[in-house]
Design a protein around this motif. Structure first.
Motif, PDB file in Angstrom:
ATOM      1  N   LEU A  44     -39.983  43.840 -56.265  1.00  0.00           N
ATOM      2  CA  LEU A  44     -39.885  44.091 -57.692  1.00  0.00           C
ATOM      3  C   LEU A  44     -41.308  44.251 -58.218  1.00  0.00           C
ATOM      4  N   THR A  45     -41.556  45.289 -58.994  1.00  0.00           N
ATOM      5  CA  THR A  45     -42.897  45.558 -59.503  1.00  0.00           C
ATOM      6  C   THR A  45     -42.938  45.390 -61.010  1.00  0.00           C
ATOM      7  N   TRP A  46     -43.914  44.643 -61.472  1.00  0.00           N
ATOM      8  CA  TRP A  46     -44.156  44.423 -62.895  1.00  0.00           C
ATOM      9  C   TRP A  46     -45.234  45.380 -63.355  1.00  0.00           C
ATOM     10  N   ASP A  47     -44.882  46.284 -64.254  1.00  0.00           N
ATOM     11  CA  ASP A  47     -45.842  47.178 -64.907  1.00  0.00           C
ATOM     12  C   ASP A  47     -46.332  46.452 -66.149  1.00  0.00           C
ATOM     13  N   LYS A  48     -47.591  46.071 -66.151  1.00  0.00           N
ATOM     14  CA  LYS A  48     -48.156  45.260 -67.230  1.00  0.00           C
ATOM     15  C   LYS A  48     -48.561  46.068 -68.467  1.00  0.00           C
ATOM     16  N   GLU A  49     -48.265  47.337 -68.482  1.00  0.00           N
ATOM     17  CA  GLU A  49     -48.501  48.255 -69.600  1.00  0.00           C
ATOM     18  C   GLU A  49     -49.961  48.667 -69.771  1.00  0.00           C
ATOM     19  N   HIS A  50     -50.897  47.828 -69.396  1.00  0.00           N
ATOM     20  CA  HIS A  50     -52.321  48.169 -69.518  1.00  0.00           C
ATOM     21  C   HIS A  50     -53.027  47.723 -68.251  1.00  0.00           C
ATOM     22  N   TRP A  51     -53.993  48.474 -67.824  1.00  0.00           N
ATOM     23  CA  TRP A  51     -54.693  48.107 -66.604  1.00  0.00           C
ATOM     24  C   TRP A  51     -55.767  47.071 -66.864  1.00  0.00           C
ATOM     25  N   GLY A  52     -56.040  46.324 -65.811  1.00  0.00           N
ATOM     26  CA  GLY A  52     -57.032  45.250 -65.890  1.00  0.00           C
ATOM     27  C   GLY A  52     -58.155  45.493 -64.907  1.00  0.00           C
ATOM     28  N   GLY A  53     -58.585  44.427 -64.249  1.00  0.00           N
ATOM     29  CA  GLY A  53     -59.696  44.517 -63.309  1.00  0.00           C
ATOM     30  C   GLY A  53     -59.251  44.998 -61.942  1.00  0.00           C
ATOM     31  N   GLY A  54     -60.220  45.170 -61.080  1.00  0.00           N
ATOM     32  CA  GLY A  54     -59.941  45.590 -59.714  1.00  0.00           C
ATOM     33  C   GLY A  54     -61.206  46.058 -59.032  1.00  0.00           C
ATOM     34  N   HIS A  55     -61.192  46.059 -57.699  1.00  0.00           N
ATOM     35  CA  HIS A  55     -62.360  46.477 -56.936  1.00  0.00           C
ATOM     36  C   HIS A  55     -62.339  47.972 -56.629  1.00  0.00           C
ATOM     37  N   TYR A  56     -61.220  48.481 -56.159  1.00  0.00           N
ATOM     38  CA  TYR A  56     -61.116  49.893 -55.798  1.00  0.00           C
ATOM     39  C   TYR A  56     -60.315  50.675 -56.822  1.00  0.00           C
ATOM     40  N   LEU A  57     -59.250  50.054 -57.325  1.00  0.00           N
ATOM     41  CA  LEU A  57     -58.425  50.616 -58.381  1.00  0.00           C
ATOM     42  C   LEU A  57     -58.211  49.530 -59.423  1.00  0.00           C
ATOM     43  N   ARG A  58     -58.066  49.922 -60.661  1.00  0.00           N
ATOM     44  CA  ARG A  58     -57.830  48.957 -61.740  1.00  0.00           C
ATOM     45  C   ARG A  58     -56.348  48.586 -61.750  1.00  0.00           C
ATOM     46  N   GLY A  59     -56.059  47.311 -61.577  1.00  0.00           N
ATOM     47  CA  GLY A  59     -54.683  46.841 -61.429  1.00  0.00           C
ATOM     48  C   GLY A  59     -53.889  46.864 -62.726  1.00  0.00           C
ATOM     49  N   GLN A  60     -52.708  47.448 -62.641  1.00  0.00           N
ATOM     50  CA  GLN A  60     -51.771  47.453 -63.766  1.00  0.00           C
ATOM     51  C   GLN A  60     -50.433  46.867 -63.339  1.00  0.00           C
ATOM     52  N   THR A  61     -50.328  46.516 -62.084  1.00  0.00           N
ATOM     53  CA  THR A  61     -49.061  46.004 -61.564  1.00  0.00           C
ATOM     54  C   THR A  61     -49.249  44.679 -60.840  1.00  0.00           C
ATOM     55  N   GLU A  62     -48.154  43.965 -60.775  1.00  0.00           N
ATOM     56  CA  GLU A  62     -48.058  42.772 -59.943  1.00  0.00           C
ATOM     57  C   GLU A  62     -46.666  42.847 -59.321  1.00  0.00           C
ATOM     58  N   HIS A  63     -46.482  42.204 -58.213  1.00  0.00           N
ATOM     59  CA  HIS A  63     -45.241  42.365 -57.460  1.00  0.00           C
ATOM     60  C   HIS A  63     -44.583  41.021 -57.172  1.00  0.00           C
ATOM     61  N   VAL A  64     -43.278  41.101 -56.921  1.00  0.00           N
ATOM     62  CA  VAL A  64     -42.499  39.930 -56.542  1.00  0.00           C
ATOM     63  C   VAL A  64     -41.647  40.327 -55.339  1.00  0.00           C
ATOM     64  N   ILE A  65     -41.822  39.610 -54.263  1.00  0.00           N
ATOM     65  CA  ILE A  65     -41.007  39.845 -53.070  1.00  0.00           C
ATOM     66  C   ILE A  65     -39.722  39.039 -53.220  1.00  0.00           C
ATOM     67  N   LEU A  66     -38.580  39.707 -53.080  1.00  0.00           N
ATOM     68  CA  LEU A  66     -37.291  39.026 -53.025  1.00  0.00           C
ATOM     69  C   LEU A  66     -37.006  38.767 -51.550  1.00  0.00           C
ATOM     70  N   ALA A  67     -36.829  37.510 -51.209  1.00  0.00           N
ATOM     71  CA  ALA A  67     -36.544  37.128 -49.830  1.00  0.00           C
ATOM     72  C   ALA A  67     -35.379  36.145 -49.836  1.00  0.00           C
ATOM     73  N   ILE A  68     -34.674  36.093 -48.722  1.00  0.00           N
ATOM     74  CA  ILE A  68     -33.528  35.191 -48.641  1.00  0.00           C
ATOM     75  C   ILE A  68     -33.562  34.388 -47.350  1.00  0.00           C
ATOM     76  N   ARG A  69     -32.853  33.293 -47.378  1.00  0.00           N
ATOM     77  CA  ARG A  69     -32.518  32.551 -46.158  1.00  0.00           C
ATOM     78  C   ARG A  69     -31.046  32.211 -46.273  1.00  0.00           C
ATOM     79  N   GLY A  70     -30.358  32.268 -45.179  1.00  0.00           N
ATOM     80  CA  GLY A  70     -28.922  32.022 -45.215  1.00  0.00           C
ATOM     81  C   GLY A  70     -28.203  33.148 -45.924  1.00  0.00           C
ATOM     82  N   ARG A  71     -27.198  32.771 -46.732  1.00  0.00           N
ATOM     83  CA  ARG A  71     -26.360  33.763 -47.419  1.00  0.00           C
ATOM     84  C   ARG A  71     -26.254  33.442 -48.908  1.00  0.00           C
TER      85      ARG A  71
END
Length: 143
Positions: A44-71
């Motif tokens: 899942l990607t969060w678009d923060k609407e405005h870019w911030g800092g960064g080394h190579y590219l200015r970050g505007q997103t943050e991510h969330v990994i959905l993971a499961i165990r069991g069912r």
């Protein structure tokens, strides 16, 4: 080095792990998920609407990994992989993300844990440097 395992996670549960671009690229975010006993299933990607800092590219997103165990119950058929929400205070995650988590992975017994919380949230056990840890569920863990 933090161990989640049986001490915090029910046998059938979902994990939403926040990560940045750098930790996606180097693979460490997925490595943590697997070391905790979960299998990554979506991003899942969060678009923060405005870019911030960064080394190579200015970050505007943050991510969330959905993971499961069991069912665990997962109802993601109508959930897009990106959402837009304004930034809050430093490290604070948007309410819109928690609404997605709750809708997509409902907790039948009502137990949810925000492990690195910046604030308390109704319906969640909160644990983090910026909040007072709530008591764990009767089982000693949360789903």
């Amino acid at each position: 080095a933090m161990k989640v395992g049986e001490s915090l996670a029910a046998p059938d549960c979902a994990l939403w792990l926040w990560t940045t671009n750098a930790f996606l690229i180097d693979g460490s975010a997925a490595r943590v998920v697997r070391e905790w006993g979960f299998e990554p299933k979506g991003l899942l990607t969060w678009d923060k609407e405005h870019w911030g800092g960064g080394h190579y590219l200015r970050g505007q997103t943050e991510h969330v990994i959905l993971a499961i165990r069991g069912r665990p119950l997962v109802q993601g058929e109508s959930t897009a992989s990106v959402f837009r929400a304004k930034r809050g205070a430093h490290s604070e995650k948007p309410d819109e993300a928690y609404a997605i988590f709750e809708r997509t992975t409902p907790a039948p017994d009502g137990s949810r844990l925000d492990l690195f919380a910046c604030k308390t949230r109704k319906g969640w056990f909160a644990s983090g440097a910026e909040v007072t840890a709530a008591a764990p569920s009767k089982r000693g863990r949360v789903a």
